[in-house]
Design an enzyme around this catalytic site. Structure first.
Site, short mmCIF file in Angstrom:
data_model
loop_
_atom_site.label_atom_id
_atom_site.label_comp_id
_atom_site.label_asym_id
_atom_site.label_seq_id
_atom_site.Cartn_x
_atom_site.Cartn_y
_atom_site.Cartn_z
CG HIS A 157 -1.76 1.13 1.35
ND1 HIS A 157 -3.58 0.70 1.25
CD2 HIS A 157 -1.68 2.47 1.03
CE1 HIS A 157 -3.75 2.03 1.85
NE2 HIS A 157 -2.70 3.07 1.76
CG HIS A 213 -0.55 7.51 -0.80
ND1 HIS A 213 -2.08 6.73 -1.41
CD2 HIS A 213 -1.06 6.72 -0.15
CE1 HIS A 213 -3.05 6.55 -0.65
NE2 HIS A 213 -2.70 6.49 0.11
CE LYS A 241 -7.82 2.21 -1.44
NZ LYS A 241 -6.71 2.99 -0.03
CG HIS A 291 -9.66 4.40 3.16
ND1 HIS A 291 -9.15 5.19 3.43
CD2 HIS A 291 -10.75 4.84 4.57
CE1 HIS A 291 -8.25 6.06 4.32
NE2 HIS A 291 -9.60 5.77 5.34
CG HIS A 303 -4.67 2.29 5.57
ND1 HIS A 303 -6.07 1.76 6.01
CD2 HIS A 303 -5.11 3.24 4.65
CE1 HIS A 303 -6.76 3.10 4.77
NE2 HIS A 303 -6.15 3.43 3.83
CG ASP A 321 -1.89 5.13 3.68
OD1 ASP A 321 -1.58 5.07 3.26
OD2 ASP A 321 -2.87 5.29 4.76
O1 DOR Z 1 -3.18 9.24 5.84
C1 DOR Z 1 -3.69 9.29 4.56
N1 DOR Z 1 -2.69 9.35 3.39
N2 DOR Z 1 -5.34 8.68 4.82
C2 DOR Z 1 -4.82 7.63 2.55
O2 DOR Z 1 -6.07 6.84 3.49
C3 DOR Z 1 -4.79 9.50 1.94
C4 DOR Z 1 -3.29 9.58 2.01
C5 DOR Z 1 -3.15 10.30 0.75
O3 DOR Z 1 -3.23 9.49 -0.38
O4 DOR Z 1 -2.48 11.13 1.11
ZN ZN Z 2 -2.93 5.15 1.86
#
Ligand code: DOR
Ligand code: ZN
Length: 344
Positions: free
Chosen positions: A14, A16, A100, A137, A175, A248
């Site tokens: 997971h 970003h 997702k 999520h 998460h 995450d």
């Molecule tokens: O804290 C988070 N940041 N949780 C999420 O689900 C998305 C993520 C983000 O894209 O910044």
């Molecule tokens: Zn995330």
């Protein structure tokens, strides 16, 4: 006392990575430690189709510094109008690994997410048929539900009914932050697993308010009470094949975190393995770290295990307050010392 530990190279289930200059800034940190990652689709606009995902994958590979190896595993962002045929083609052609589910409004760039699970039931049925993983999520978004209860309420209202209706669907509850989620995943069938972040193993909700409001400890789902952190630690380090690594890691420029409306997300990619292994050591479970980091995830996704290795040394890392670069990123554990270092 073991001075180094060598394990199969881990994957991040997971992550970003963002886009453009931020992608270029953060990708090397992940590619240094991990072979593959499940890449989140919550760009603006989101990655909703097979074509979007293929184009994003190309941008990620173009941003990878020469000499580094990394495989992005792409996901599609589900909306109320997702085309099941497009998802299935994307999965069949190897472009899409998973889809997702963001409940609309649950987190960063989730405004186009699903407003009612009933709207994607046909898509989920198709995913169950073709063996495509659903990443979730798992929080309800209702303003009248306390933010610390949104995960537990999601289980009762959304996740449990979906899994009961589609027991064949492979679900990664991402998460997870509560004992409720641990108990749910442990009690569910073999098609349900969970990822756990480093921050939810290290901090409870006090960290967000320690000595003043601390935006760098704020992510979603938000950290919960200590009893939940302890349940997550027991689950992650206890040897269950249903628990695996998913950072995450969610970078936001410093000004976007340290503002009157600070963005949710903790940037943990730079020291992710050091952070996780410290937990396994504290729990007396170093012998279970490799399964959590490198084996349970690929087995759940039906992918081969990585053949190369990484080594972690008990030599300690001083985490800087800030990482240089135009975005001024603050890493998780900023200003602290972790008892392990990544030796490559
Ligand atoms: O804290 C988070 N940041 N949780 C999420 O689900 C998305 C993520 C983000 O894209 O910044
Ligand atoms: Zn995330």
């Amino acid at each position: 006392m073991t001075e180094t530990i060598t394990i199969r190279r881990p994957d991040d289930w997971h992550l970003h990575l963002r886009d453009g200059a931020m992608l270029e800034a953060v990708l090397p940190y992940t590619a240094r430690q991990f072979a593959r990652a499940i890449v989140m689709p919550n760009l603006a606009p989101p990655v909703t189709t097979m074509a979007d995902a293929a184009a994003y994958r190309d941008r990620i590979l173009a941003a990878l510094p020469e000499g580094m190896h990394f495989t992005p595993l792409m996901t599609a962002y589900l909306t109320d109008t997702t085309d099941a045929g497009d998802l299935a083609r994307g999965h069949g052609e190897g472009v899409l690994t998973a889809a997702k589910l963001y409940p609309a409004g649950a987190t960063t760039n989730s405004a186009s997410g699903v407003t009612d699970i009933a709207n994607i039931m046909g898509v989920l049925e198709r995913m169950a048929e073709i063996g495509m993983v659903l990443c979730v999520h798992g929080e309800v978004t209702d303003g009248d539900i306390d933010i610390f209860d949104r995960e537990a309420v999601f289980i009762d209202r959304v996740l449990a009914p979906v899994i009961e209706r589609l027991p064949e669907l492979k679900v990664v509850y991402e998460h997870i932050t509560t004992r409720d989620a641990v108990q749910f995943v442990e009690g569910a069938g073999p098609n349900v697993a969970a990822t756990i972040t480093p921050q939810h193993l290290h901090i409870n909700r006090n960290a967000i308010f320690a000595g003043g409001i601390n935006p760098h400890a704020y992510c979603l789902p938000v950290a919960k009470r200590e009893e939940h952190r302890l349940a997550l630690r027991a689950f992650a380090t206890g040897g269950s094949a249903k628990a695996f690594l998913g950072t995450d890691s969610a970078p936001h420029a410093r000004h976007a975190k340290e503002s009157a409306c600070g963005c949710a997300g903790i940037f943990n990619a730079p020291y992710a393995l050091e952070s996780y292994i410290a937990v396994f050591e504290e729990e007396g479970a170093l012998d279970r770290f490799e399964a959590f980091a490198s084996e349970n995830g690929p087995r759940f996704y039906g992918l081969p295990l990585n053949e190369d290795t990484v080594t972690l040394a008990r030599s300690g890392t001083d985490v800087p307050e800030r990482l240089d670069g135009e975005h001024e990123l603050t890493p998780f554990h900023a200003g602290q010392r972790i008892g392990w270092s990544f030796a490559g």
